[in-house]
Design a protein around this motif. Sequence first.
Motif, PDB file in Angstrom:
ATOM      1  N   MET A  43       0.772  -1.271   0.050  1.00 31.05           N
ATOM      2  CA  MET A  43      -0.128  -0.127  -0.103  1.00 31.05           C
ATOM      3  C   MET A  43       0.932   1.256   0.012  1.00 31.05           C
ATOM      4  SD  MET A  43      -1.424  -2.768   1.744  1.00 31.05           S
ATOM      5  CE  MET A  43      -2.013  -2.847   3.329  1.00 31.05           C
ATOM      6  N   VAL A  44       0.343   2.451  -0.733  1.00 27.79           N
ATOM      7  CA  VAL A  44       0.964   3.680  -0.712  1.00 27.79           C
ATOM      8  C   VAL A  44      -0.346   4.248   0.334  1.00 27.79           C
ATOM      9  CG1 VAL A  44       1.450   5.763  -1.664  1.00 27.79           C
ATOM     10  CG2 VAL A  44       2.224   3.669  -2.737  1.00 27.79           C
ATOM     11  N   ASN A  45      -0.053   4.944   1.603  1.00 28.63           N
ATOM     12  CA  ASN A  45      -1.040   5.071   2.484  1.00 28.63           C
ATOM     13  C   ASN A  45      -0.933   6.580   2.997  1.00 28.63           C
ATOM     14  OD1 ASN A  45      -3.155   4.998   4.581  1.00 28.63           O
ATOM     15  ND2 ASN A  45      -1.951   3.795   5.509  1.00 28.63           N
ATOM     16  N   PHE A  46      -1.850   7.497   2.747  1.00 24.85           N
ATOM     17  CA  PHE A  46      -2.135   8.652   3.340  1.00 24.85           C
ATOM     18  C   PHE A  46      -2.997   8.870   4.315  1.00 24.85           C
ATOM     19  CE2 PHE A  46      -1.057   8.995  -1.219  1.00 24.85           C
ATOM     20  CZ  PHE A  46       0.170   9.507  -1.129  1.00 24.85           C
ATOM     21  N   ILE A  47      -2.588   9.338   5.701  1.00 28.43           N
ATOM     22  CA  ILE A  47      -3.365   9.256   6.896  1.00 28.43           C
ATOM     23  C   ILE A  47      -3.945  10.364   7.465  1.00 28.43           C
ATOM     24  CG2 ILE A  47      -3.082   8.526   9.356  1.00 28.43           C
ATOM     25  CD1 ILE A  47      -0.914   6.682   8.464  1.00 28.43           C
ATOM     26  N   SER A  48      -5.210  10.512   7.685  1.00 25.28           N
ATOM     27  CA  SER A  48      -5.926  11.781   8.248  1.00 25.28           C
ATOM     28  C   SER A  48      -5.998  11.473   9.801  1.00 25.28           C
ATOM     29  CB  SER A  48      -7.121  12.117   7.598  1.00 25.28           C
ATOM     30  OG  SER A  48      -8.147  10.918   7.761  1.00 25.28           O
ATOM     31  N   GLU A  49      -6.866  12.151  10.386  1.00 22.35           N
ATOM     32  CA  GLU A  49      -7.326  12.344  11.655  1.00 22.35           C
ATOM     33  C   GLU A  49      -7.944  11.066  12.111  1.00 22.35           C
ATOM     34  OE1 GLU A  49      -8.919  15.180  15.108  1.00 22.35           O
ATOM     35  OE2 GLU A  49      -9.416  15.843  13.026  1.00 22.35           O
ATOM     36  N   ASP A  50      -8.554  10.548  11.191  1.00 24.56           N
ATOM     37  CA  ASP A  50      -9.639   9.243  11.587  1.00 24.56           C
ATOM     38  C   ASP A  50      -9.520   8.103  10.592  1.00 24.56           C
ATOM     39  OD1 ASP A  50     -10.833  10.523   9.551  1.00 24.56           O
ATOM     40  OD2 ASP A  50     -13.024  10.708  10.415  1.00 24.56           O
ATOM     41  N   TYR A 100      -5.931   6.372   3.876  1.00 24.65           N
ATOM     42  CA  TYR A 100      -6.383   5.945   2.714  1.00 24.65           C
ATOM     43  C   TYR A 100      -5.341   5.467   1.640  1.00 24.65           C
ATOM     44  CZ  TYR A 100      -8.766   6.644  -1.788  1.00 24.65           C
ATOM     45  OH  TYR A 100      -9.276   6.312  -3.151  1.00 24.65           O
ATOM     46  N   PHE A 101      -5.647   4.281   1.101  1.00 24.54           N
ATOM     47  CA  PHE A 101      -4.752   3.615   0.202  1.00 24.54           C
ATOM     48  C   PHE A 101      -4.834   3.980  -1.263  1.00 24.54           C
ATOM     49  CE2 PHE A 101      -5.673   0.381   3.483  1.00 24.54           C
ATOM     50  CZ  PHE A 101      -4.671   0.485   4.288  1.00 24.54           C
ATOM     51  N   ALA A 102      -4.002   5.216  -1.591  1.00 22.08           N
ATOM     52  CA  ALA A 102      -4.109   5.816  -2.866  1.00 22.08           C
ATOM     53  C   ALA A 102      -3.499   4.957  -3.673  1.00 22.08           C
ATOM     54  CB  ALA A 102      -3.387   7.016  -2.760  1.00 22.08           C
ATOM     55  N   GLY A 103      -2.457   4.160  -3.105  1.00 19.16           N
ATOM     56  CA  GLY A 103      -1.890   2.832  -4.039  1.00 19.16           C
ATOM     57  C   GLY A 103      -2.282   1.655  -3.273  1.00 19.16           C
ATOM     58  N   LEU A 104      -2.331   0.503  -4.007  1.00 15.33           N
ATOM     59  CA  LEU A 104      -2.835  -0.713  -3.563  1.00 15.33           C
ATOM     60  C   LEU A 104      -2.731  -1.715  -4.469  1.00 15.33           C
ATOM     61  CD1 LEU A 104      -4.440  -2.310  -1.022  1.00 15.33           C
ATOM     62  CD2 LEU A 104      -6.498  -1.678  -2.110  1.00 15.33           C
ATOM     63  N   HIS A 105      -2.049  -2.747  -3.924  1.00 13.55           N
ATOM     64  CA  HIS A 105      -1.825  -3.999  -4.792  1.00 13.55           C
ATOM     65  C   HIS A 105      -1.773  -5.384  -4.208  1.00 13.55           C
ATOM     66  CE1 HIS A 105      -0.706  -6.058  -8.272  1.00 13.55           C
ATOM     67  NE2 HIS A 105       0.232  -6.962  -7.722  1.00 13.55           N
ATOM     68  N   CYS A 148       3.800   0.499   2.770  1.00 13.01           N
ATOM     69  CA  CYS A 148       4.044  -0.557   3.482  1.00 13.01           C
ATOM     70  C   CYS A 148       3.842  -2.002   2.649  1.00 13.01           C
ATOM     71  CB  CYS A 148       3.095  -0.766   4.726  1.00 13.01           C
ATOM     72  SG  CYS A 148       1.512  -0.640   4.443  1.00 13.01           S
ATOM     73  N   VAL A 149       4.181  -3.079   3.422  1.00  9.79           N
ATOM     74  CA  VAL A 149       3.931  -4.285   2.804  1.00  9.79           C
ATOM     75  C   VAL A 149       3.373  -5.391   4.006  1.00  9.79           C
ATOM     76  CG1 VAL A 149       5.200  -4.290   0.690  1.00  9.79           C
ATOM     77  CG2 VAL A 149       6.216  -5.141   2.855  1.00  9.79           C
TER      78      VAL A 149
END
Length: 179
Positions: free
Chosen positions: A55-62, A65-70, A144-145
């Motif tokens: 995953m390419v992951n962007f994290i907000s307060e709650d 979001y995996f903008a990249g996923l495989h 991450c993986v």
Amino acid sequence: MIYDSSPHHPLTPTDLEVPLRMRRLRELGLGEQPDPEFDDFARKLTEVTGAPYAMVNFISEDRQYFAGLHTVAKGDPSASPGRVMDRDHGYCPHVVVRRKALVLDDVCDYPRFAGNPVVDEIGIRSYLGAPLIDRTGTTLGTICVVDVEPRPWGRPGLETIKAMAAELITQIHRREDSR
């Protein structure tokens, strides 16, 4: 918030950088929709590490979001993570707050991490992640993986995930510069 029953530490760390991160992600136009380049990058992560999920992951307060996923995982497709996950699920929020890579060969070896909902809900047993820290010093998210089996990532895994994070940050900076 989920708490560790032993010393009553929050399992999901407090993230004081959220407002700055959200402002920077908006500037970059990231973290709100799937991105084919990030999906390709996640695919590359699975190829390089041999892990079934990346995953390419962007994290907000709650949420995360995996903008990249495989995924290359076989079996039940419902076990695959979707694009959105609660912030208290998984290990990436720890990486963002620590601003350091995290290697968990077997999450069950660490009481703080073994109680995470992804262990029971998705069957995650190992994790390898690194922060995405951009030129402003803001931690945007992570790459991450994960695997459903324990994995001996070791130092080679740590060096690989850090190098891949640096590669993706360079790609994000190029994208910003070309605007």
